[in-house]
Scaffold this motif. Structure first.
Motif, PDB file in Angstrom:
ATOM      1  N   SER A 259       0.821  -1.217   0.000  1.00 37.40           N
ATOM      2  CA  SER A 259       0.000   0.000   0.000  1.00 37.40           C
ATOM      3  C   SER A 259       0.848   1.257   0.000  1.00 37.40           C
ATOM      4  O   SER A 259       0.360   2.344  -0.351  1.00 37.40           O
ATOM      5  N   ASN A 260       2.117   1.128   0.390  1.00 38.11           N
ATOM      6  CA  ASN A 260       3.025   2.284   0.354  1.00 38.11           C
ATOM      7  C   ASN A 260       3.653   2.479  -1.022  1.00 38.11           C
ATOM      8  O   ASN A 260       4.462   3.393  -1.211  1.00 38.11           O
ATOM      9  N   LEU A 261       3.283   1.618  -1.973  1.00 40.78           N
ATOM     10  CA  LEU A 261       3.855   1.704  -3.317  1.00 40.78           C
ATOM     11  C   LEU A 261       2.845   2.227  -4.324  1.00 40.78           C
ATOM     12  O   LEU A 261       2.917   1.925  -5.513  1.00 40.78           O
ATOM     13  N   ASP A 279      -2.193 -18.075  -3.059  1.00 39.51           N
ATOM     14  CA  ASP A 279      -3.227 -17.240  -3.677  1.00 39.51           C
ATOM     15  C   ASP A 279      -3.644 -16.089  -2.775  1.00 39.51           C
ATOM     16  O   ASP A 279      -3.994 -15.007  -3.267  1.00 39.51           O
ATOM     17  N   ASN A 280      -3.603 -16.284  -1.454  1.00 35.37           N
ATOM     18  CA  ASN A 280      -3.965 -15.201  -0.542  1.00 35.37           C
ATOM     19  C   ASN A 280      -2.974 -14.048  -0.630  1.00 35.37           C
ATOM     20  O   ASN A 280      -3.352 -12.871  -0.583  1.00 35.37           O
ATOM     21  N   GLY A 281      -1.702 -14.369  -0.765  1.00 33.42           N
ATOM     22  CA  GLY A 281      -0.703 -13.325  -0.924  1.00 33.42           C
ATOM     23  C   GLY A 281      -0.869 -12.579  -2.234  1.00 33.42           C
ATOM     24  O   GLY A 281      -0.696 -11.354  -2.288  1.00 33.42           O
ATOM     25  N   VAL A 282      -1.196 -13.315  -3.302  1.00 35.87           N
ATOM     26  CA  VAL A 282      -1.452 -12.676  -4.592  1.00 35.87           C
ATOM     27  C   VAL A 282      -2.628 -11.715  -4.483  1.00 35.87           C
ATOM     28  O   VAL A 282      -2.608 -10.607  -5.045  1.00 35.87           O
ATOM     29  N   GLU A 283      -3.639 -12.110  -3.725  1.00 42.75           N
ATOM     30  CA  GLU A 283      -4.801 -11.242  -3.541  1.00 42.75           C
ATOM     31  C   GLU A 283      -4.415  -9.960  -2.812  1.00 42.75           C
ATOM     32  O   GLU A 283      -4.904  -8.872  -3.150  1.00 42.75           O
ATOM     33  N   SER A 288      -3.889  -4.057  -3.365  1.00 44.06           N
ATOM     34  CA  SER A 288      -3.177  -3.039  -2.582  1.00 44.06           C
ATOM     35  C   SER A 288      -3.138  -1.678  -3.250  1.00 44.06           C
ATOM     36  O   SER A 288      -2.863  -0.671  -2.593  1.00 44.06           O
ATOM     37  N   GLY A 289      -3.375  -1.642  -4.558  1.00 48.39           N
ATOM     38  CA  GLY A 289      -3.263  -0.383  -5.281  1.00 48.39           C
ATOM     39  C   GLY A 289      -1.835  -0.021  -5.628  1.00 48.39           C
ATOM     40  O   GLY A 289      -1.552   1.099  -6.053  1.00 48.39           O
ATOM     41  N   ALA A 290      -0.917  -0.966  -5.467  1.00 48.10           N
ATOM     42  CA  ALA A 290       0.496  -0.713  -5.755  1.00 48.10           C
ATOM     43  C   ALA A 290       0.701  -0.429  -7.236  1.00 48.10           C
ATOM     44  O   ALA A 290       0.054  -1.017  -8.094  1.00 48.10           O
ATOM     45  N   TRP A 313      -6.555  -7.952 -12.196  1.00 50.28           N
ATOM     46  CA  TRP A 313      -5.729  -6.819 -11.759  1.00 50.28           C
ATOM     47  C   TRP A 313      -4.859  -6.242 -12.879  1.00 50.28           C
ATOM     48  O   TRP A 313      -4.641  -5.028 -12.938  1.00 50.28           O
ATOM     49  N   LEU A 314      -4.389  -7.076 -13.777  1.00 55.11           N
ATOM     50  CA  LEU A 314      -3.431  -6.652 -14.794  1.00 55.11           C
ATOM     51  C   LEU A 314      -3.896  -5.459 -15.626  1.00 55.11           C
ATOM     52  O   LEU A 314      -3.104  -4.534 -15.861  1.00 55.11           O
ATOM     53  N   PRO A 315      -5.141  -5.404 -16.090  1.00 53.39           N
ATOM     54  CA  PRO A 315      -5.545  -4.250 -16.908  1.00 53.39           C
ATOM     55  C   PRO A 315      -5.468  -2.922 -16.151  1.00 53.39           C
ATOM     56  O   PRO A 315      -5.305  -1.870 -16.766  1.00 53.39           O
ATOM     57  N   LEU A 316      -5.589  -2.972 -14.842  1.00 57.99           N
ATOM     58  CA  LEU A 316      -5.576  -1.757 -14.028  1.00 57.99           C
ATOM     59  C   LEU A 316      -4.199  -1.429 -13.484  1.00 57.99           C
ATOM     60  O   LEU A 316      -3.962  -0.308 -13.032  1.00 57.99           O
ATOM     61  N   SER A 317      -3.295  -2.399 -13.516  1.00 56.62           N
ATOM     62  CA  SER A 317      -2.009  -2.245 -12.829  1.00 56.62           C
ATOM     63  C   SER A 317      -0.977  -1.450 -13.615  1.00 56.62           C
ATOM     64  O   SER A 317      -0.096  -0.823 -13.025  1.00 56.62           O
ATOM     65  N   GLY A 318      -1.057  -1.503 -14.943  1.00 60.09           N
ATOM     66  CA  GLY A 318      -0.025  -0.872 -15.759  1.00 60.09           C
ATOM     67  C   GLY A 318       1.280  -1.641 -15.744  1.00 60.09           C
ATOM     68  O   GLY A 318       2.320  -1.143 -16.170  1.00 60.09           O
TER      69      GLY A 318
END
Length: 409
Positions: A259-261, A279-283, A288-290, A313-318
């Motif tokens: 979250s700090n990223l 899978d929980n860590g991936v979630e 996180s919005g990183a 997540w990939l389409p939003l992550s850049g």
């Protein structure tokens, strides 16, 4: 597309080539002459001081120089010599008696450096040899507190130009040991249990671009403080290696770190290999919005559920580069990774990312993921439908693929 490359990817737990110091300044010449690493012969043209597998009594700077000027030395390597902080101090005393204007690499990994004395010695060396860019301290007995003298040296104000810092396999949260009276003048004692000074340590290294923390023993609070300082506004850090830290069992810390990223000042490659994330860590990562440019999730026991989370997540992550190697999710994992795009494409939903691509991935690592020809056909179909502007697909060591299957791409 670079999917037939024969060069194996770097082993898990290592930084990219650009992150590592060049240890071959004179090794090539030594190899050409048939001189062993621990040979006492001094190569008159060498710009490296190298001590490998010696005892501390054999560490003699004057003898190793062999008449050369310290001003010509570019690389100092002392590895596997069981060198403690006292022996290191004596070596630095000898080195700092002369000019070290060209010294850019200091590799003292795999020794026994520990305590505040080690920090005081490092502060002296770095303040004297201001050209040092690569500092390797891995596999010693250093804690973060031991490095505090770098921020509080009583020497004339100076800026450390280190670009690559290697702290792998150190007990970074080892108990604090109060410095001796001899060292106290160099190391003011106050707020010894406060992690706030970590920001000052990072600020002392404004040129820092690569940090390696793999296999280190570090608590949640100092780890969070360190990573926050490394990714603050104005930071130049491009790579952070967090392999083998057991973050899969520390999801709260991982959530805070990620979250700090949300607004790093530069493109950042985060390596989370071998953390048992599951899978929980991936979630946690995906929610996180990183904001990252490159992410390594190799060897994390990710299943098709995890790749499905990544697909959304990939389409939003850049994200430009994603490495999922050594996660044995098989063809089902690839199906999940592409499922969201496939369903949107079938429904006529336009791509969510710029350039009419669904994601911005240019590099995808799927080495050793138990894939078959089916996965390659799915990926080929997805690329034809503009799933990603992929330039490099790493699919080595997938034994279920037939020899000619790569022609599908």
């Amino acid at each position: 597309m670079d999917f037939l490359r024969t060069v194996e990817p770097a082993p898990i737990g290592t930084a990219p080539t650009s992150a590592l110091p060049n240890p071959t300044l004179c090794e090539q010449a030594r190899d050409n002459l048939g001189v062993a690493d621990n040979d006492a012969t001094v190569l008159s043209h060498s710009r490296e001081l190298c001590f490998l597998d010696l005892t501390t009594s054999d560490l003699n700077i004057s003898e190793a120089l062999g008449g050369r000027s310290t001003a010509t030395i570019e690389c100092l390597r002392i590895n596997r010599c069981r060198m403690d902080s006292g022996a290191f101090a004596r070596l630095v005393d000898d080195l700092c008696s002369d000019d070290l204007a060209c010294l850019h690499t200091v590799d003292v990994s795999q020794n026994q450096l520990s305590g505040v004395e080690a920090g005081v010695v490092l502060a002296r060396l770095l303040s004297h040899a201001k050209a040092v860019r690569f500092l390797s301290l891995g596999w010693n007995k250093l804690s973060l507190a031991d490095l505090r003298p770098i921020t509080e040296s009583t020497a004339v104000s100076w800026t450390c130009n280190v670009a690559c810092l290697d702290l792998r396999a150190n007990p970074l949260t080892a108990p604090y040991k109060r410095p001796s009276k001899k060292l106290s003048k160099h190391y003011p004692v106050h707020e010894i249990n406060d992690d706030g000074w970590i920001g000052s340590l990072v600020a002392r290294m404004p040129e820092l671009t690569h940090v390696q923390l793999a296999q280190a023993t570090v608590g949640d609070k100092p780890l969070i403080s360190l990573l926050y300082a490394l990714t603050r506004s104005g930071s130049n850090v491009e790579y952070i290696g967090l392999e083998w830290l057991g973050l899969g069992n520390r999801l709260s810390a991982l959530r805070t770190i990620m979250s700090n990223l949300t607004a790093p000042s530069r493109a950042l490659h985060l390596n989370l290999s071998s953390n048992y994330l599951g899978d929980n860590g991936v979630e946690v990562v995906a929610t996180s919005g990183a904001v990252l440019s490159s992410l390594t999730l190799a060897c994390n026991f990710i299943t098709e559920r995890g790749t499905g989370i990544l697909a959304k997540w990939l389409p939003l992550s850049g994200l430009g580069s994603l490495d999922l190697s050594d996660n044995y999710f098989g063809d089902q994992g690839v199906i999940s990774l592409l499922a969201t795009h496939t369903s949107d494409a079938n429904a006529g939903v336009p791509a969510k990312s710029s350039g009419n691509y669904y994601t911005q991935l240019t590099v995808l690592g799927l080495t050793s993921c138990c894939l078959s020809d089916t996965s390659l056909r799915l990926i080929a179909d997805a690329l034809a439908c503009k799933w990603a502007p992929l330039e490099s697909l790493r699919i080595l060591r997938n034994s279920r693929m037939s020899p000619g299957s790569k022609l599908l791409l």
